[in-house]
Design a protein around this motif. Structure first.
Motif, short mmCIF file in Angstrom:
data_model
loop_
_atom_site.label_atom_id
_atom_site.label_comp_id
_atom_site.label_asym_id
_atom_site.label_seq_id
_atom_site.Cartn_x
_atom_site.Cartn_y
_atom_site.Cartn_z
N THR A 99 0.85 -1.19 0.00
CA THR A 99 0.00 0.00 0.00
C THR A 99 0.88 1.23 0.00
O THR A 99 1.72 1.40 0.90
N GLN A 101 0.61 5.36 -0.10
CA GLN A 101 -0.25 6.52 0.03
C GLN A 101 0.59 7.77 0.16
O GLN A 101 1.48 7.83 1.02
N ASN A 102 0.34 8.73 -0.70
CA ASN A 102 1.09 9.99 -0.66
C ASN A 102 2.59 9.72 -0.78
O ASN A 102 3.39 10.05 0.09
N THR A 121 -1.86 -1.37 -3.94
CA THR A 121 -2.75 -0.21 -3.94
C THR A 121 -1.92 1.05 -3.89
O THR A 121 -1.11 1.23 -2.96
N GLN A 123 -2.24 5.20 -3.96
CA GLN A 123 -3.15 6.34 -3.83
C GLN A 123 -2.32 7.62 -3.70
O GLN A 123 -1.44 7.70 -2.85
N ASN A 124 -2.60 8.58 -4.57
CA ASN A 124 -1.86 9.84 -4.55
C ASN A 124 -0.35 9.60 -4.64
O ASN A 124 0.43 9.96 -3.77
N THR A 145 -4.55 -1.52 -7.86
CA THR A 145 -5.47 -0.40 -7.82
C THR A 145 -4.67 0.89 -7.79
O THR A 145 -3.88 1.11 -6.87
N GLN A 147 -5.08 4.97 -7.84
CA GLN A 147 -5.98 6.11 -7.69
C GLN A 147 -5.17 7.39 -7.61
O GLN A 147 -4.29 7.51 -6.75
N GLN A 148 -5.43 8.31 -8.51
CA GLN A 148 -4.70 9.57 -8.56
C GLN A 148 -3.19 9.33 -8.59
O GLN A 148 -2.44 9.84 -7.76
#
Length: 203
Positions: A99, A101-102, A121, A123-124, A145, A147-148
């Motif tokens: 994962t 994120q950012n 995953t 994200q950002n 996945t 996203q952005q």
């Protein structure tokens, strides 16, 4: 490891080869290493990186974060990778779930992110200025996945999903200014992919 700074090493910044315990890095910076910044090759525990920066690594050779053949789950939150001699985040043959994120990966000599076989995953996430692919997930077996996620200014392809299995979802992302294909994939990959709001091409 909390509130730790590692700077100017002749080999790795943090060395955790074949370790079995869980690792948490919070508020950690690794800067100016001759080889790999964070070396977790063949480790089996879970890893969490929060508020971590890895910069100017692999001055002789090496990745910013090396997680090849790991089996644990990896979580990266608010992680910045800049100026890696080789790959920014290397997870080839890793089987755990990932994962991100950012996360930002900028200016790498090879791939920005080289993925493994677990589920991923993102994200950002931004990947910019890579010597090879921006995100290399060729032959990956898990679900992805995104996203952005933005991938820009790659000397090779933007997103390599050639022969990747699993289900893919790409939402509100962009791939721009790639030296080769924006997205490289097979017909089977397209059949298992949901794309919503993805821009490909342009500068």
């Amino acid at each position: 490891l909390q509130n730790v700074s590692v700077n100017d090493t002749g080999e790795e910044g943090i060395y955790a080869f074949q370790t079995s315990g869980n690792w948490t890095l919070q508020n950690v910076s690794v800067t100016a290493t001759d080889e790999v910044g964070v070396y977790g090759d063949e480790s089996t525990g879970n890893w969490t990186l929060q508020n971590v920066s890895v910069a100017n690594t692999g001055r002789d050779f090496g990745e910013a974060v090396f997680a090849g053949e790991t089996t644990g789950d990896w979580t990266l939150q608010n992680v910045v990778v800049t100026d890696a001699g080789d790959t920014g985040l290397y997870a080839d043959s890793a089987t755990g779930n990932w994962t991100l994120q950012n996360v930002s990966v900028t200016d790498t000599g090879e791939q920005g992110i080289e993925g493994g076989d677990g589920n991923w995953t993102l994200q950002n996430v931004s990947v910019n200025g890579t010597g090879e692919e921006g995100i290399d997930a060729g032959f990956a077996e898990g679900d992805w996945t995104l996203q952005q996620v933005s991938v820009t200014d790659t000397d090779d392809g933007g997103l390599d999903a050639d022969a990747a299995d699993g289900n893919w979802t790409l939402t509100n992302g962009s791939v721009a200014n790639s030296g080769d294909e924006g997205i490289e994939a097979t017909r089977d990959w397209l059949a298992n992919t949901v794309v919503v709001g993805l821009a490909v091409g342009g500068a």
